[in-house]
Structure formats: C-alpha cells, structure tokens
Design an enzyme around this catalytic site. Structure first.
Site, PDB file in Angstrom:
ATOM      1  N   THR A  58      50.567 -11.694 -28.225  1.00 14.89           N
ATOM      2  CA  THR A  58      49.506 -12.033 -29.182  1.00 14.89           C
ATOM      3  C   THR A  58      48.273 -11.152 -28.977  1.00 14.89           C
ATOM      4  O   THR A  58      47.751 -10.573 -29.927  1.00 14.89           O
ATOM      5  CB  THR A  58      49.097 -13.511 -29.017  1.00 14.89           C
ATOM      6  OG1 THR A  58      50.274 -14.309 -29.146  1.00 14.89           O
ATOM      7  CG2 THR A  58      48.099 -13.929 -30.058  1.00 14.89           C
ATOM      8  N   GLY A 105      47.935  -8.245 -27.267  1.00 16.83           N
ATOM      9  CA  GLY A 105      48.234  -6.834 -27.493  1.00 16.83           C
ATOM     10  C   GLY A 105      48.280  -6.494 -28.981  1.00 16.83           C
ATOM     11  O   GLY A 105      47.691  -5.505 -29.435  1.00 16.83           O
ATOM     12  N   LYS A 159      39.647 -18.081 -13.997  1.00 20.35           N
ATOM     13  CA  LYS A 159      38.454 -17.618 -14.710  1.00 20.35           C
ATOM     14  C   LYS A 159      37.187 -17.936 -13.916  1.00 20.35           C
ATOM     15  O   LYS A 159      36.237 -17.138 -13.879  1.00 20.35           O
ATOM     16  CB  LYS A 159      38.402 -18.253 -16.100  1.00 20.35           C
ATOM     17  CG  LYS A 159      39.554 -17.792 -17.002  1.00 20.35           C
ATOM     18  CD  LYS A 159      39.728 -18.713 -18.193  1.00 20.35           C
ATOM     19  CE  LYS A 159      40.806 -18.202 -19.144  1.00 20.35           C
ATOM     20  NZ  LYS A 159      41.110 -19.191 -20.211  1.00 20.35           N
TER      21      LYS A 159
END
Lengths: 326, 326
Positions: free
Chosen positions: B13, B15, B204
């Site tokens: 998705t 890329g 994250k």
C-alpha cells in the site's frame, strides 16, 4: 564563538517573555546557533516606567539609538499596530538585521513587502509568532508541506473568543460575564474589540492565506463577524443539539480566486475544531496527499509567544545562507 | 535541470502510494527540488504478481540489481520488519543514496546506527513516515522545537487501536466486532497482533524517544499493554463517567532516566487526546516555553504515508549540504 546581539522593540507581555526566555534558554540557544544570544537593547514607549532588565541593556524610546548599535544582528519586534512597527522593521532590514516579528496587524498588511525587502537585503524575516501563538503553524506549512497542494485552511485563531465561547457553554454565562472573566485572566484587552469582533483572527487568516496560497483575497470581500452577537441562548440551543459554536477563520481556493470568512460556525463533534477549548488555537490544513491535519496549542501568552519568536530565530537564522542561495 | 533517480523497496500500500504520488505531484516536486523525481526501479517479493508501473521501470526481486543502477540517488524503503529492510538501507547509504524509510520496526531498533552511517557517508535519512502516518511530527520536533526543553510526549500512535476503541464506544460493539470492521476497512492486518497488542505504538514511541531525548528507555522496562483486554463493558462504564479509554504511548524524563509506557488510559474531556477519534493519530508535546501543543491527523493510509515520505524527501534533500556543514 561570539555573541549574537539582539534588540527588543516593545516590552509588553510578549517582549518581556522574549527577554526572560532568551536568558532562561541561553544554553539551548548557544547549542543551536553556535553563539550566545544577548538582548542588548529594549525600545520602550514610556521612559518613566521601571523595567526589569540588566544594567548593561540600553533602554530607550529612540529607535535610531538602537539602529546605531554596532554589530546588531537581530531585531525582535513586539509592538502592536501597523506603525511604527512596519517602519522600524524596514529600517532594521536595511541595516542588515534579521527581523522576528509578532505583529499580526502589521504583517497581515505589509508581510509581502517585508519579505521582499528582506530578500533584497539578504536577511531573514520570521513571523511564526504572528499566528496561533506558540503553535508552529507558519514554519510547519512552509517547510513540512512543500509538495502537498493545500486546498483549504480552517482555524481558530483568537484565543480570547474561544475562551469566551467555552466559558459561556460550560458555565452557562452570558457573553458579558464570560468576557469579564477573560479580561480578569488577562486574555482580553481593556478594549477587547479586535478580539471579539473578529479583526484579530482576520489578520492572522490573511497571513496564513499569503503563505499557503501566495496571496490574499480582497479584504473587502471577506465576511468578518465576531462572537459578540452570540447570546447564551444561542450557545445553549446548539449544545442541546450536540453542536458547538466555534469562531472559525476559513480560506480556500474557489476557481481562480480565494474565498475567506471569519465568523461563528456551528460544528458537530466530528469536526477537527470542535474539541479546541479555552484559550487554545488550532489550524486545520487540507492537503492533496496528507488529507487533514490539525495543529493545536496555546494561542497566546507570554512564553508560548516568546517560544514562537525564539524558535523562529533558531530555525531561521541557520537557514539564511541556504535561503539566499536559492 | 536533471532527474533525481529513485528506487522503491516494497510495493504494498505505502509503496504504491509513493509511486502514484510522485507521478501526480511531479510539478510540485520539480518546483521544490529543481529536478524531476523519477521512480526507476521497484523491489518486489513476488515476481508473478502483476504490477501497475511504467514500462521503463525496473521491477526486480534482486536488491543488488537496484544498487547497480547508475546515478541512483534516493531509496524509498517501504518494507515491513527489521530485515531485510535494515541491510538494504545500510547498503543504499554506502552507495551514497539518501534513504527515506517508513519502516518503524526497523527504525525503532536501528535508527541510531542508520543515522550515524548516513552522517559518515554524507547522505540524508528521513523517517517522518515511520511515526504518526502523514502527521509531520518528526520534522516539526526536529526543526521547529530546537530551543524548548521537551519534558514529555504523549501520543496516540496506532490508528487501528484508536479506530476499534472509537467503534466500540460509538456503536456499542464488542471488541471482536470492532476489530472485524477495522479489518474490512483495511486498517488492521489479517494478523492484527502488532496493532492491538501495542507493539506498533511501542516502536513509534521509541523512535520519538530517540529524537526528543536523544535516547530510549530500556525496552524491557517499558510497560506495553494493548487494547485487546478491554471489554465493551469497560468502555461503556468509562463513557458513563464522561471518560474515554485511549491507547496512549507516553515517554518522559524521570531524573536521569527515561520512563515510558504504552497502554489504555482513561482520559477526561479536557485531555488533549480525548477527542482524537477513528484512525487518526496525535502527538502531544510538552515544552518548557511552548507549553502543550498537539499535532493530529491520519495515522496511516496510502497517501498520508506517501505524503510523509515525499515531503521528507523535499525537506531533507535540500537540507543535505547544510547538514554536512554542521
């Protein structure tokens, strides 16, 4: 490692905030800029008021005295209104100083001229502090959204109005009482006209418009309405429907022109600005790739605004050789 | 005015989003970078799947073929997992390519090494897309908050978890049904473990920690709890008290150490993350001058993530000569 000599124009809340922040964040500034920042002069209006500044600081009512300081590199402008702020900034630029301004009324009108003038003189003009207080919207748009086509900006840009609307809704107060509380807190001026009639938000919106779209709509065509016509009954009626009045500044592309408005708008809970409360500001940006992002935080105040000015210096100062090269 | 040759590692998705966005924003990229960006190669895993790319694009399963492209300048890395992403990025750097990555699992662990390696080789590593999707938190912290001492970061970093919690509360759905809807929307993977167990948000958070505090807490000391233990009854009970469960990643200074946690937290309406709904992410930063600011927006998705990668290129590419000079 030398010293960066800076002058402060205006010594109100914002000016004092910058003065104190430069001192309390001396090490951080040095680490970033490779030199200490020293406020060497302060321009004031009233020579009889006692100022809490170091003995070595020149305190004067005469701007020419400040301009004459050898090696002055930075001017923080924290004066209110178009003049003399604009003339002082122009002269500082001509002298080769970088200018960091918090003056939204001046910059909304003269921003383009100042930026052109600065380019011609190879200096930096920072105006992060003009819009949305401490929230770094100006430089985020300028540097972090360079590829996205921005289609629209919707924002809460006046902390006083947002505070009043929040108080009215939460405490069921009529407009006048909420305004009085805002004044007690020091959010609203003795003459709160600019805030509650939407003029302050209008200036900030025009600054955003120039940055985002490279221009401004015709000022006369912009619908500007403050929160002063809203009654407690209006606010309570909205609340019953699950809606809130927010004072929203809005600018977007419409064919080849720009449309803008500044007015109270009824928003539902899923609106990005619904939950922005109290003296906070927020800016929602609609980009072609990114979708919708919102930046929120303190819209005014001594240190948030000082933060914007000092971060602007730290970010901009470094960028100057690169800016000139482009 | 030449062409900047770029390769894409991974064509999922993200890329595909980068591929399409580079084409649809060709003019904007050219205006910013002074050269067109061209995706000249795509690294894939499955050679039998049909790919919708131009005929001149090299589509290969062999990374060495990509490295051998003469004049390759940029590598967009959009692979999932530590390896082979890390090895590919290291090799690309050694070849003198700038690397823009969206790979949070890899960057949480190897970010420091990659950045050092890039510095040694005079190239740029951009990692805006690893954290908070399209929201430009990485570069806002890096460039707009250089003077403020940041004391704490609190964030919603997993869009899937936030979406599930929002669905449970709004539609009174049990966890499993809300998860199924997230999967139908394509937010959650077939194996949603990383999202709902908190591992994705943890990665994250570690990336933010390194950026903000220059280091990470001991990973084993970080309390990581997902939303999978929350029941509809928990969510409804909170709602009755006017509170909401939010899956919050939190890191702050505690004396000389860093403390962090990733877990569901009950927050009141005045909390900056209370109103962040659906697949949105948000990051609240507590600074010494600025106070509290929050950046919010789409935490994932094809074009928001592509936006982060392309803006990262536009912002970082320009900055390289300056970075090396420092």
């Amino acid at each position: 490692m030398g010293t960066i000599k800076a002058a402060l124009l205006g010594f109100g809340t914002v000016g004092q905030g910058v003065y104190e922040a430069v001192r309390s964040h001396r090490q951080q500034l040095k680490a970033r800029l490779g030199a200490e920042v020293e406020i060497v002069a302060v321009l004031i209006k009233n020579p009889y008021k006692k100022r809490d500044v170091g003995r070595s600081v020149l305190v004067t009512t005469d701007f020419e005295e400040i301009l004459a300081i050898p090696g002055l590199e930075v001017v923080f402008e924290a004066i209110v209104g178009e003049e003399p702020g604009f003339s002082y900034c122009m002269k500082a630029i001509e002298k080769g100083c970088h200018v960091i301004t918090a003056n939204k009324v001046m910059f909304a009108k003269y921003g383009e001229i100042l930026l052109e003038h600065a380019k011609a003189h190879g200096v930096y003009v920072g105006y992060e502090a003009t819009t949305a207080g401490g929230v770094p919207v100006i430089r985020t748009i300028a540097h972090q959204l360079q590829v996205n086509d921005i289609q629209r900006v919707q924002a809460i840009l006046n902390g006083t109005s947002n505070f009043i609307l929040t108080e009215m809704r939460e405490k069921h107060l009529p407009f006048e009482e909420a305004l009085a509380i805002a004044q007690q807190h020091g959010y609203a001026e003795a003459d709160p006209g600019n805030d509650i009639e939407g003029k302050d938000a209008f200036c900030k919106l025009m600054i955003l418009s120039r940055l985002v779209f490279g221009g401004q709509p015709d000022w006369k065509e912009v619908e500007v309405e403050g929160i002063n016509a809203l009654t407690l009954a209006d606010v309570e009626k909205a609340e019953k429907k699950g809606l809130r009045y927010k004072h929203i500044a809005d600018v977007y592309r419409y064919g080849d022109t720009l449309k803008a408005s500044v007015k109270p708008v009824l928003v539902p809970p899923e609106h990005a600005l619904y939950a922005i409360e109290g003296v906070n500001n927020a800016v929602t940006i609609y980009g072609s790739l990114i979708g919708k992002i919102t930046l929120a935080g303190p819209g005014a105040g001594k240190f948030p605004t000082a933060s914007a000015m000092i971060e602007d210096l730290a970010g901009g100062y470094r960028r100057i050789p690169q800016m000139n090269a482009i």
